[in-house]
Motif scaffolding. Structure first.
Motif, PDB file in Angstrom:
ATOM      1  N   ARG A  96       0.703  -1.097  -0.024  1.00 54.06           N
ATOM      2  CA  ARG A  96      -0.043   0.065   0.069  1.00 54.06           C
ATOM      3  C   ARG A  96       1.000   1.180   0.015  1.00 54.06           C
ATOM      4  NH1 ARG A  96      -5.232   0.911   3.641  1.00 54.06           N
ATOM      5  NH2 ARG A  96      -4.676   2.656   4.332  1.00 54.06           N
ATOM      6  N   ALA A  97       0.579   2.268  -0.767  1.00 54.62           N
ATOM      7  CA  ALA A  97       1.347   3.598  -1.119  1.00 54.62           C
ATOM      8  C   ALA A  97       1.735   4.294   0.267  1.00 54.62           C
ATOM      9  CB  ALA A  97       0.518   4.171  -2.135  1.00 54.62           C
ATOM     10  N   ASP A  98       0.814   4.381   1.017  1.00 56.18           N
ATOM     11  CA  ASP A  98       0.969   5.229   2.310  1.00 56.18           C
ATOM     12  C   ASP A  98       1.656   4.446   3.300  1.00 56.18           C
ATOM     13  OD1 ASP A  98      -1.180   3.562   2.696  1.00 56.18           O
ATOM     14  OD2 ASP A  98      -2.339   4.845   3.853  1.00 56.18           O
ATOM     15  N   ALA A  99       1.643   3.091   3.349  1.00 57.38           N
ATOM     16  CA  ALA A  99       2.437   2.472   4.206  1.00 57.38           C
ATOM     17  C   ALA A  99       3.789   2.337   3.674  1.00 57.38           C
ATOM     18  CB  ALA A  99       1.746   1.027   4.269  1.00 57.38           C
ATOM     19  N   MET A 100       3.862   2.107   2.407  1.00 58.46           N
ATOM     20  CA  MET A 100       5.181   1.890   1.769  1.00 58.46           C
ATOM     21  C   MET A 100       5.968   3.295   2.127  1.00 58.46           C
ATOM     22  SD  MET A 100       5.943  -0.695  -0.022  1.00 58.46           S
ATOM     23  CE  MET A 100       7.183  -0.440  -1.372  1.00 58.46           C
ATOM     24  N   ALA A 101       5.275   4.605   1.936  1.00 56.90           N
ATOM     25  CA  ALA A 101       5.919   5.836   2.071  1.00 56.90           C
ATOM     26  C   ALA A 101       6.364   6.033   3.534  1.00 56.90           C
ATOM     27  CB  ALA A 101       5.034   6.909   1.714  1.00 56.90           C
ATOM     28  N   LEU A 102       5.625   5.770   4.388  1.00 55.09           N
ATOM     29  CA  LEU A 102       6.131   5.757   5.749  1.00 55.09           C
ATOM     30  C   LEU A 102       7.249   5.134   6.197  1.00 55.09           C
ATOM     31  CD1 LEU A 102       2.510   5.549   7.407  1.00 55.09           C
ATOM     32  CD2 LEU A 102       4.006   7.466   7.838  1.00 55.09           C
ATOM     33  N   MET A 103       7.304   4.004   5.702  1.00 52.68           N
ATOM     34  CA  MET A 103       8.353   3.240   5.998  1.00 52.68           C
ATOM     35  C   MET A 103       9.573   3.218   5.332  1.00 52.68           C
ATOM     36  SD  MET A 103       6.492  -0.632   6.482  1.00 52.68           S
ATOM     37  CE  MET A 103       7.646  -1.576   7.029  1.00 52.68           C
ATOM     38  N   ALA A 104       9.482   3.808   4.050  1.00 53.26           N
ATOM     39  CA  ALA A 104      10.724   4.107   3.343  1.00 53.26           C
ATOM     40  C   ALA A 104      11.310   5.178   3.934  1.00 53.26           C
ATOM     41  CB  ALA A 104      10.128   4.624   1.839  1.00 53.26           C
ATOM     42  N   ALA A 105      10.403   6.362   4.253  1.00 50.92           N
ATOM     43  CA  ALA A 105      11.147   7.625   4.951  1.00 50.92           C
ATOM     44  C   ALA A 105      11.763   7.241   6.317  1.00 50.92           C
ATOM     45  CB  ALA A 105       9.933   8.530   5.163  1.00 50.92           C
ATOM     46  N   HIS A 106      11.167   6.231   7.132  1.00 52.34           N
ATOM     47  CA  HIS A 106      11.608   5.713   8.408  1.00 52.34           C
ATOM     48  C   HIS A 106      13.042   5.059   8.047  1.00 52.34           C
ATOM     49  CE1 HIS A 106      12.087   3.834  12.129  1.00 52.34           C
ATOM     50  NE2 HIS A 106      12.153   2.826  11.565  1.00 52.34           N
ATOM     51  N   ASP A 137      14.914   5.535   5.599  1.00 46.46           N
ATOM     52  CA  ASP A 137      16.088   6.401   5.192  1.00 46.46           C
ATOM     53  C   ASP A 137      16.844   7.250   6.145  1.00 46.46           C
ATOM     54  OD1 ASP A 137      17.134   8.036   2.776  1.00 46.46           O
ATOM     55  OD2 ASP A 137      16.055   9.530   3.829  1.00 46.46           O
ATOM     56  N   ARG A 138      15.797   7.441   7.223  1.00 50.45           N
ATOM     57  CA  ARG A 138      16.316   8.225   8.374  1.00 50.45           C
ATOM     58  C   ARG A 138      17.401   7.496   9.233  1.00 50.45           C
ATOM     59  NH1 ARG A 138      10.830   9.790   8.663  1.00 50.45           N
ATOM     60  NH2 ARG A 138      10.466   8.350  10.334  1.00 50.45           N
ATOM     61  N   GLN A 139      16.938   5.982   9.174  1.00 52.76           N
ATOM     62  CA  GLN A 139      17.886   5.193   9.812  1.00 52.76           C
ATOM     63  C   GLN A 139      19.193   4.957   8.990  1.00 52.76           C
ATOM     64  OE1 GLN A 139      17.069   4.094  13.067  1.00 52.76           O
ATOM     65  NE2 GLN A 139      15.479   5.550  12.968  1.00 52.76           N
ATOM     66  N   GLY A 140      18.997   5.208   7.881  1.00 50.46           N
ATOM     67  CA  GLY A 140      20.318   4.838   6.984  1.00 50.46           C
ATOM     68  C   GLY A 140      20.322   3.384   6.629  1.00 50.46           C
ATOM     69  N   LEU A 141      19.109   2.810   6.551  1.00 50.62           N
ATOM     70  CA  LEU A 141      18.961   1.381   6.315  1.00 50.62           C
ATOM     71  C   LEU A 141      18.295   1.095   5.055  1.00 50.62           C
ATOM     72  CD1 LEU A 141      17.809   0.057  10.240  1.00 50.62           C
ATOM     73  CD2 LEU A 141      20.256   0.092   8.882  1.00 50.62           C
ATOM     74  N   PRO A 142      18.525  -0.051   4.264  1.00 54.51           N
ATOM     75  CA  PRO A 142      17.807  -0.145   3.192  1.00 54.51           C
ATOM     76  C   PRO A 142      16.445  -0.670   3.314  1.00 54.51           C
ATOM     77  CG  PRO A 142      19.233  -2.312   3.556  1.00 54.51           C
ATOM     78  CD  PRO A 142      19.553  -0.905   4.482  1.00 54.51           C
ATOM     79  N   PHE A 143      15.507  -0.264   2.577  1.00 55.31           N
ATOM     80  CA  PHE A 143      14.282  -0.723   2.589  1.00 55.31           C
ATOM     81  C   PHE A 143      13.913  -1.836   1.629  1.00 55.31           C
ATOM     82  CE2 PHE A 143       9.416   0.674   1.552  1.00 55.31           C
ATOM     83  CZ  PHE A 143       8.954   0.097   2.768  1.00 55.31           C
ATOM     84  N   ASN A 144      14.439  -2.884   2.045  1.00 56.46           N
ATOM     85  CA  ASN A 144      14.541  -4.217   1.190  1.00 56.46           C
ATOM     86  C   ASN A 144      13.405  -4.695   1.007  1.00 56.46           C
ATOM     87  OD1 ASN A 144      14.399  -5.338   3.706  1.00 56.46           O
ATOM     88  ND2 ASN A 144      16.627  -5.549   3.766  1.00 56.46           N
ATOM     89  N   GLU A 145      13.235  -5.842   0.319  1.00 57.00           N
ATOM     90  CA  GLU A 145      12.102  -6.445   0.047  1.00 57.00           C
ATOM     91  C   GLU A 145      11.660  -7.311   1.076  1.00 57.00           C
ATOM     92  OE1 GLU A 145      10.597 -10.495  -2.692  1.00 57.00           O
ATOM     93  OE2 GLU A 145      12.767  -9.706  -2.849  1.00 57.00           O
TER      94      GLU A 145
END
Length: 239
Positions: free
Chosen positions: A95-105, A107-115
């Motif tokens: 889901r787009a809004d969940a993906m956006a929340l987690m991608a930003a999170h 990114d802030r942590q400097g961790l890959p938003f992997n599969e």
């Protein structure tokens, strides 16, 4: 009108194997009691798709609310979201809004938003997200089912997000009388008192102290006056 009712479904092999001690059931029981929602049933099921679907469908049809904990993480055995979608016969996707929340999170942590992490953004169609201020990955509500993480800190944070959206009744009040008598000695009179106050819940819980038997007598209800009247009668009988 009676208070709304709820069930709790705890999901996870680790609970049934004894590897993990569940604390979420105790926590939600306390919180629902304060919110005026009656927790009427609890079940524990394994990480088995068919068993989760069957339990969800049985409980969501029987009670006003069903709360689940466990099985919404990034690993292969986190199958709760898929099982909920199957129970409601609705699709599930990223889901787009969940993906956006987690991608930003991440990114802030400097961790890959992997599969694997993206699996936690798979939400059944029609669900409303439940906020997760601890680790961002959301839970969700679909119909009367509230799906939350199993990690206690995250579960508690998600429950804090959900409860204000739910209508409860008067909080359940409880008073207790501790007597140094065994249940067999007080059972007849206690049963008669319970019959005098059919609108209240009364329970007896035995204990031992220094080799002597005793009983905690507990009276519960939503009407303060009735609870107080019953505990006064109880004190007259056994105090």
């Amino acid at each position: 009108m009676p208070n709304p009712t709820a069930a709790m479904l705890v999901i996870g092999d680790e609970i049934l194997s004894g590897r993990t001690r569940d604390s979420n059931l105790h926590y939600i029981a306390c919180e629902l009691t304060k919110h005026g929602i009656t927790l009427a049933e609890a079940r524990v099921v394994a990480d088995d798709h068919a068993e989760i679907v069957a339990a969800v469908n049985a409980l969501r049809g029987k009670y006003d609310h069903l709360f689940t904990s466990g099985g919404i993480g990034p690993t292969h055995d986190d199958i709760t979201a898929d099982a909920i979608a199957a129970a409601f016969q609705t699709p599930i996707s990223h889901r787009a809004d969940a993906m956006a929340l987690m991608a930003a999170h991440y990114d802030r942590q400097g961790l890959p938003f992997n599969e694997a992490r993206q699996r936690m953004a798979r939400i059944p169609v029609g669900a409303v997200l439940i906020e997760n201020p601890v680790s961002i990955a959301p839970g969700f509500t679909l119909g009367n089912v509230h799906v939350m993480a199993g990690v206690p800190k995250i579960f508690e944070a998600m429950l804090a997000s959900v409860l204000p959206t739910l209508t409860g009744g008067p909080p359940l009040l409880s008073q207790n009388l501790r007597v140094l008598r065994g249940e067999g000695e007080i059972a007849t009179d206690f049963g008669a008192l319970a019959a005098e106050f059919p609108d209240l819940s009364m329970g007896s819980y035995p204990f031992t102290q220094n080799g002597a038997f005793g009983t905690n007598l507990v009276i519960r209800g939503t009407d303060p006056g009735r609870v107080s009247a019953a505990i006064l009668r109880l004190t007259e009988l056994f105090g």
